[in-house]
Design an enzyme around this catalytic site. Structure first.
Site, PDB file in Angstrom:
ATOM      1  N   LEU A  68       7.730  12.593  -2.757  1.00 31.09           N
ATOM      2  CA  LEU A  68       8.631  12.226  -3.722  1.00 31.09           C
ATOM      3  C   LEU A  68       7.629  11.784  -4.541  1.00 31.09           C
ATOM      4  O   LEU A  68       7.378  12.006  -6.346  1.00 31.09           O
ATOM      5  CB  LEU A  68       9.063  10.766  -3.568  1.00 31.09           C
ATOM      6  CG  LEU A  68      10.468  10.751  -2.697  1.00 31.09           C
ATOM      7  CD1 LEU A  68      11.113   9.179  -2.962  1.00 31.09           C
ATOM      8  CD2 LEU A  68      11.502  11.497  -3.198  1.00 31.09           C
ATOM      9  N   GLY A  76       0.938  -1.173  -0.118  1.00 32.02           N
ATOM     10  CA  GLY A  76       0.279   0.154  -0.300  1.00 32.02           C
ATOM     11  C   GLY A  76       0.529   0.927  -0.216  1.00 32.02           C
ATOM     12  O   GLY A  76       0.676   2.860   0.780  1.00 32.02           O
ATOM     13  N   GLU A  93       5.934   5.413   8.777  1.00 33.69           N
ATOM     14  CA  GLU A  93       5.429   5.505  10.312  1.00 33.69           C
ATOM     15  C   GLU A  93       5.749   6.296  10.756  1.00 33.69           C
ATOM     16  O   GLU A  93       4.543   6.806  12.100  1.00 33.69           O
ATOM     17  CB  GLU A  93       6.511   3.921  11.110  1.00 33.69           C
ATOM     18  CG  GLU A  93       6.533   3.101   9.916  1.00 33.69           C
ATOM     19  CD  GLU A  93       7.495   1.537  10.483  1.00 33.69           C
ATOM     20  OE1 GLU A  93       7.604   1.167  11.444  1.00 33.69           O
ATOM     21  OE2 GLU A  93       8.862   2.067   9.882  1.00 33.69           O
TER      22      GLU A  93
END
Lengths: 169, 328, 770
Positions: C663, C502, C737
């Site tokens: 990005l 994902g 995270e």
């Protein structure tokens, strides 16, 4: 009585314990419908049964005899072109891992029909009158039966709004 | 799940005959299929009654008859229910998810079983409801969702239905058919408290089948009614507690009060003591609080759910205060 | 798995302090930090169309002839041994092909544990698997049933009869604390940090606060249950797995079953959510063993209950944080002590006490954590391990300190923002925490926050705003490699055994490879998710993007050299040295004179080559030993609390992130939001219910373990500083995270602002409010 799955008739399984979900995934290899919890707590297995959204994990396959089942494989157009909501999910990034996605899409398509009928929800201010406006709160309450753990909720709501706007136009 | 056979009832008589012979009734399956799969329950035959008559009819006298096979979704969306019994529509819509409401039937909802985690853990937990005499691991365990009223040493489970709380408030009557003929039971008498036999959850006799539910003609307090569900997340969760409330007022005083509580007992809890205490009073927060405290005088909290007493008090006051202020 | 890289060299850090920066990886900033065409854009994920059609194939969805279905029988005691085991009814049940217990299981080696030195190890615990009658946790597998259908397997499993001789088990946290161990190190940091005489600073401080913060057991709860479809063919093993560590899993299978590496094939093109959970646990090992014994392919698809019995979650923590400050709010001492559960057979440190070592400048530190060793399923890594519970404690404490000082919480952070590593003094590679705060404060409308709690209300609802810092370290894994193949058309094909669950792995690396090679996006493909592709490390520690980017970058360098060699002298590029050329316009060109250019297709054609490939590898991440490399975020929350019910409704979340360059704006926003929503669940609802009387997990369904639903999730704004980190590939740091960190504290701080109630015990359920 056979079961109609995406316009094809299939026999009900011999073992009455087989769920509609396992019929789809294990017998018919229609694996687009996902098994998330197998106990009615996540919505990943949502399919359309006679046009209504239901959980295929808690539906015995035999209960679908004589009925029309539409799965995610039957949502795109005949030539394979994506449904407006499928396009919206890609455009608005209403998915990450993609596992809850087919259930979200089937659920939202049926939800649009419920809204069109004027069915109320728990957050509808006037329960007798039905939803006056399709607010984000309305969409969120109505979609709360479809869990997403990656956290694509904002994108999912945007994709649904885009579908409702496009089909209203 | 043990091997079983599935048949679809051709009509009510067919269903009855099969139930008499030991078949289990299958409605939407949203609870029973799960219980069978978890081996909490066993059945050798399922008789599918979900395609029997599924109508909602109004009688000349103003009663509303709801067939047992009507889905929760259809009932919640029904114009008469939304207009005359908003508490019922709201309770239905507070339950589960849209998908489950499309499947679940009125009959099945009434007969759904507790969500106590120890009841569900067939391999690893003791449960008197599952296995009479085995013991109860919920006591001293995770009992946050459990009962504060009407529980026993044997069982502290709660009934999980939202719909039934509204039906209890509305004086709904449940119609039954069985080998001995038809009979009807007020919903508030259908479920029984656990006592020494927590495996017995209703007054249904073997071979009996729920055929429908009847609502009385709407009174003021049924029309001016609401359902508030308090839960651990904003949607798609069972109630921690819930309140069905209705008020009929005359000249600023309570003429009719209706209160039922969910998430507090093994059955939907009709708060008749509180209702009686309110008659003739102005529905001030103080009067409402005093009335619900009277109802909760017998409450016996467990190790982890004492908060429910204050929560019920505040929620009842809030629901009825809002109704008192609402236009009739 | 965070900070694994530090293990490579312990004391080398000091030496590296003397080494010039230019010698280290990232010593010369990556030119793609600024030279971006596809990077930084809004590309939709390339696997999106397959996923919305239901055509993406997950591990339990691989069709196979002659397949058997597995079901597991789990122990119901926490410790002891099997006294009686009767499988006769199960074996006689319809459709059953095999009942495997410790009596007939093949010899199975213990999988090599996830650790610091072996990148091909994936084991999450060190106990034998179905080899003896010993029971080590409540839920351990005691029998595996294989049958022709899943209905038959499940039914037969219910017929296995087991009687146990139970032994006393340690299952209670409070009791375990009294004999907790104090490990030497947490991950690779020294555990005990006692610096600057904190005791004295507390005694002398103008203001101190001191509180105990607790977080519960938590579950990853991916929507895809763990699954594997397994086949043995001619002595070779094929496993279609749901894993975020493909090569480590393959390597572990080889070790456990005594196979050559090339005889193990693990395929995992899509993973339906991982968050740390999709690693190697007993179910795959047992499935492989049972398939071997039965001589037929096997499908393992765990039930939710089996997931909770076999897949470890995040440990509960109890953390004491005390802070001391001078009258101006300058931190003088930070104390962080605590307990987490780490059974002796677990390999996972929940390093919550590392959080406070990098966030704020402080004169002294007193930090240590202890392991409570219980007889439970091994705990494991869950999104943002360490920092997720750690920031709850530290950042609530900072809010309490601000309140005690009568100071704005953002101002308190501003006064203590670190300019270098607060413990080691190492320079930051890049850090702009306060820029993130400024962005986020403007977006949420921080000026609307009432300085005093219990000020704003709307009917029964108290309204509050709170903030907190999030943080997560940069990690780049060594050994990750990628192959770039140029075909005759000059199109590029990137391959690496990286993982997709994902994050948009292939989507982003396609953008990267396109920009790296000077190609348009449509001329680049990326293949991942299969152990036959070049080695890649796990998707963990938010390291995958940087590791893969370093590998692709290295491969491109090799490719350029090979292309120059092939190009020979009959090319406009003749005579140019490697540092005088660059990739551009589908070929190579002179940096000085862009007119000197030859396309890949032309070079290959002239050389008579149909294709050309090069493999590059992510080298040792020495940069993290010289620099302090941490991302930070500023999380803001606006919410309402009902004074009737205590229910909390979050109306808005804002996350401003300082994670280097972004990005792909679309997929990055999704990852940030996803992390924040998991943080929201942690704040409000999530708690794995472990019955301490039996050591048994009771909340084994998604109806009992509450992850956020749509209605819980408000509009979320995510922002980023987009300041490049000059020491990292592409100028980016990992983003998978950090979103989860800081959120629970921001919510708890907003609840305090709304109600004046300080809840230090997660989750913030309604019973804790009124």
């Amino acid at each position: 009585m056979p079961i109609r799955v995406n316009d094809t008739e299939v026999p009900a399984p011999e073992d009455a314990r087989v769920s509609l979900l396992d019929l789809l995934r294990e017998h018919l290899h229609l694996t687009g419908t996902k098994k998330g919890c197998d106990q009615g707590a996540c919505g990943a297995c949502t399919v359309l049964l006679d046009g209504n959204r239901v959980l295929s994990c808690l539906t015995l396959a035999a209960q679908a005899e004589g009925r029309e089942v539409r799965t995610i494989e039957g949502i795109a157009g005949a030539a394979g072109e994506l449904h407006v909501l499928q396009r919206g999910f890609v455009e608005h990034d209403g998915l990450q891992c993609g596992y809850c996605t087919p259930g979200q899409i089937c659920s939202a398509i049926a939800m649009a029909e419920e809204l069109r009928r004027g069915d109320p929800s728990y957050v509808t201010p006037d329960i007798a009158a039905g939803p006056a406006a399709v607010t984000r709160e309305e969409i969120r309450e109505r979609m709360s039966g479809n869990l997403c753990r990656c956290g694509a909720h904002n994108g999912i709501v945007e994709a649904i709004e885009a579908m409702l706007a496009e089909t209203a136009a | 799940m043990t091997p079983l056979c599935y048949v679809r009832a051709g009509d009510r008589a067919d269903a009855l005959a099969r139930v008499v012979n030991g078949a289990r009734c299958l409605g939407g399956g949203t609870n029973l299929v799960d219980l069978l799969r978890q081996n909490v329950e066993q059945a050798s035959e399922l008789v599918d009654v979900s395609r029997l008559d599924g109508d909602v009819r109004e009688s000349d006298g103003g009663e509303l008859f709801i067939d047992a096979a009507v889905t929760n979704a259809a009932l919640a969306a029904h114009p008469l229910v939304r207009r005359r019994y908003p508490v019922l529509a709201r309770a239905l819509l507070a339950g589960a998810s849209a998908q489950i409401r499309n499947m679940a039937t009125v009959g099945g909802n009434i007969l759904q079983r507790t969500r106590c985690m120890y009841f569900y853990d067939v391999d690893g937990a003791r449960c008197n409801k599952r296995q009479p005499g085995a013991g109860c691991d919920a006591r001293e365990g995770f009992d946050r969702y459990h009962a504060i009223l009407g529980a026993s040493d044997q069982c502290v489970a709660t009934h999980p239905s939202d719909m039934c709380v509204a039906l209890a408030m509305l004086d709904a009557v449940v119609h039954l058919s069985g080998p001995g003929g038809d009979r009807s039971v007020p919903l508030t008498d259908l479920h029984v408290l656990p006592g020494a036999t927590p495996q017995v959850e209703t007054v249904l006799q073997p071979g009996e089948l729920i055929t429908g539910v009847e609502l009385p003609p709407p009174s003021d307090a049924m029309v001016r009614s609401d359902y508030r569900k308090v839960r651990d997340r904003s949607s798609y969760a069972f109630a921690v507690v819930s309140v069905a409330g209705g008020l009929g007022l005359a000249e600023g005083r309570v003429r009719e009060a209706r209160i039922a509580l969910g998430g507090v007992a093994a059955k939907p809890w009709r708060a008749r003591r509180a209702e009686a205490a309110l008659i003739g009073l102005a529905p001030t927060p103080e009067a409402l609080l005093a009335a619900i405290r009277e109802e909760l005088a017998d409450a016996r909290p467990l190790s982890g759910n004492g908060f429910k007493i204050g929560l019920v008090e505040r929620t009842v006051v809030a629901v009825l205060t809002t109704l008192a202020g609402a236009r009739a | 798995m965070t900070k694994l890289q530090n293990a490579i060299i312990g004391g080398v850090r000091a030496v590296l302090g003397q080494v010039p920066a230019s010698w280290l990886p990232g010593g010369t900033p990556d030119p793609l930090i600024d030279k971006r065409v596809a990077l930084g854009g809004q590309q939709s994920r390339i696997d999106g169309p397959d996923k919305v059609r239901g055509a993406a194939r997950f591990a339990a969805e691989v069709a196979m002839e002659d397949l058997l279905y597995a079901a597991f029988v789990h122990s119901t005691i926490a410790r002891g041994r099997i006294a009686d085991l009767d499988v006769s009814d199960a074996e006689a049940a319809p459709g059953v092909a095999l009942v495997m217990t410790y009596r007939n299981a093949p010899r199975i080696g213990v999988p090599p544990p996830i650790g610091l030195t072996n990148l091909k190890a994936a084991g999450n615990h060190t106990l034998p698997i179905l080899q003896d009658p010993e029971i080590h946790w409540n839920g351990q597998v005691v029998a595996v049933v294989l049958a022709e259908t899943r209905e038959q397997a499940d039914h037969a499993a219910s017929l296995v009869r087991v009687r146990y001789d139970a032994a006393p088990a340690r299952t209670r946290f409070e009791e375990g604390k009294t004999s907790a161990s104090m490990p030497e190190s947490i991950l690779v940091e020294r555990n005990r940090l006692d610096k600057g005489n904190a005791g004295q600073k507390f005694a002398q401080a103008a203001v101190t606060i001191d509180g105990v913060y607790t977080t519960p057991w938590e579950s990853h709860a991916p929507i895809e249950p763990h699954a594997a479809t397994i086949a043995w063919r001619d002595g070779k093993l094929i496993v279609h797995d749901a894993t975020q560590m493909i090569h480590a899993t393959a390597g572990s299978f080889a070790k456990v079953f005594g196979l050559k590496a090339e005889d193990v094939h693990v395929s995992s093109p899509y993973v339906g959510g991982g968050f740390g959970a999709k690693a190697l646990w007993d179910h795959q090992i047992l499935g492989v063993a049972a398939a071997k014994l039965a001589g037929r392919p096997v499908r393992v698809a765990l039930s939710r209950a089996s997931m909770h019995r076999l897949i470890g979650g995040r440990t509960r923590t109890e953390q004491r944080v005390a802070l001391a400050a001078d009258a101006d709010g300058k931190l003088t001492a930070l104390l962080h002590h605590g307990y987490g559960v780490k059974p002796r057979h677990s390999v996972c440190d929940e390093g919550f006490s590392l959080t406070g070592r990098s966030l704020y400048a402080c004169e002294s530190f007193d930090i240590v954590q202890h392991n409570v060793e219980l007889d439970l399923l091994a705990n494991s890594f869950m999104r943002g391990p360490g920092e997720t519970p750690g920031t709850f404690a530290i950042e609530c404490a900072m809010d309490e300190l601000a309140h005690a000082l009568g100071m704005d919480p953002i101002e308190l952070r501003r006064r203590n923002a670190a300019t270098c590593d607060p413990v080691s003094g190492a320079p930051h590679s890049q850090s702009a925490m306060m820029e993130a705060y400024d962005l986020g404060a403007a977006r949420i409308g921080w000026h609307r926050r009432a300085p005093r709690p219990c000020t704003r209300r709307d009917g029964e609802w108290w309204i509050g705003i709170g903030c907190a810092t999030g943080t997560f370290p940069f990690t780049r894994m060594p050994g990750t490699s990628a192959r770039i193949t140029l075909d005759a058309n000059g199109d590029a094909h990137v391959a690496s055994a990286a993982q997709e669950m994902g994050m948009g792995t292939a989507t982003v690396q396609r953008q990267h490879a396109a920009d790296r090679l000077g190609l348009p996006l449509e001329r680049v493909t990326v293949a991942i998710g299969d152990s036959r592709l070049p080695f890649a490390s796990f998707a963990g520690g938010s390291s995958q993007t940087a590791s893969l980017a370093a590998a692709i970058s290295a491969a491109s360098g090799k490719l350029a050299i090979q292309l120059m060699r092939l190009a020979g002298n009959d090319t406009p590029l003749a005579g140019l040295k490697p540092n005088e050329i660059e990739f551009a316009e589908g070929g190579l060109r002179s940096v000085e004179d862009p007119a000197r250019h030859e396309s890949f297709a032309s070079i290959l054609r002239r050389a008579g080559r149909g294709e050309l490939s090069a493999i590059g590898e992510s080298g040792a991440p020495l940069e993290v030993l010289k620099y302090s490399m941490h991302s930070t975020s500023a999380i803001f929350c606006e919410l309402r609390v009902s004074e009737v019910t205590g229910e909390i409704r979050v109306d808005r979340l804002v996350g401003a992130f300082d994670c280097g360059r972004i990005l792909n704006a679309k997929t990055a926003a999704s990852q940030f939001k996803g992390g924040m929503i998991m943080g929201l669940g942690m704040a409000l609802t999530e708690e794995t219910l472990l019955d301490e009387r039996t050591g048994r997990i009771m909340s084994t369904s998604l109806a009992d373990y509450h992850v956020p639903v749509h209605l819980d999730v408000p509009d979320i704004d995510v922002l980023w500083t987009d300041i490049p980190d000059p020491r990292t590939p592409l100028g980016a740091r990992g983003i998978g995270e950090i979103g989860t960190t800081g959120v629970a504290a921001a919510v708890a701080n907003a609840v305090f602002n709304a109600t004046g109630k300080r809840v230090r015990d997660l989750p913030l359920t309604l019973d804790k409010l009124f």
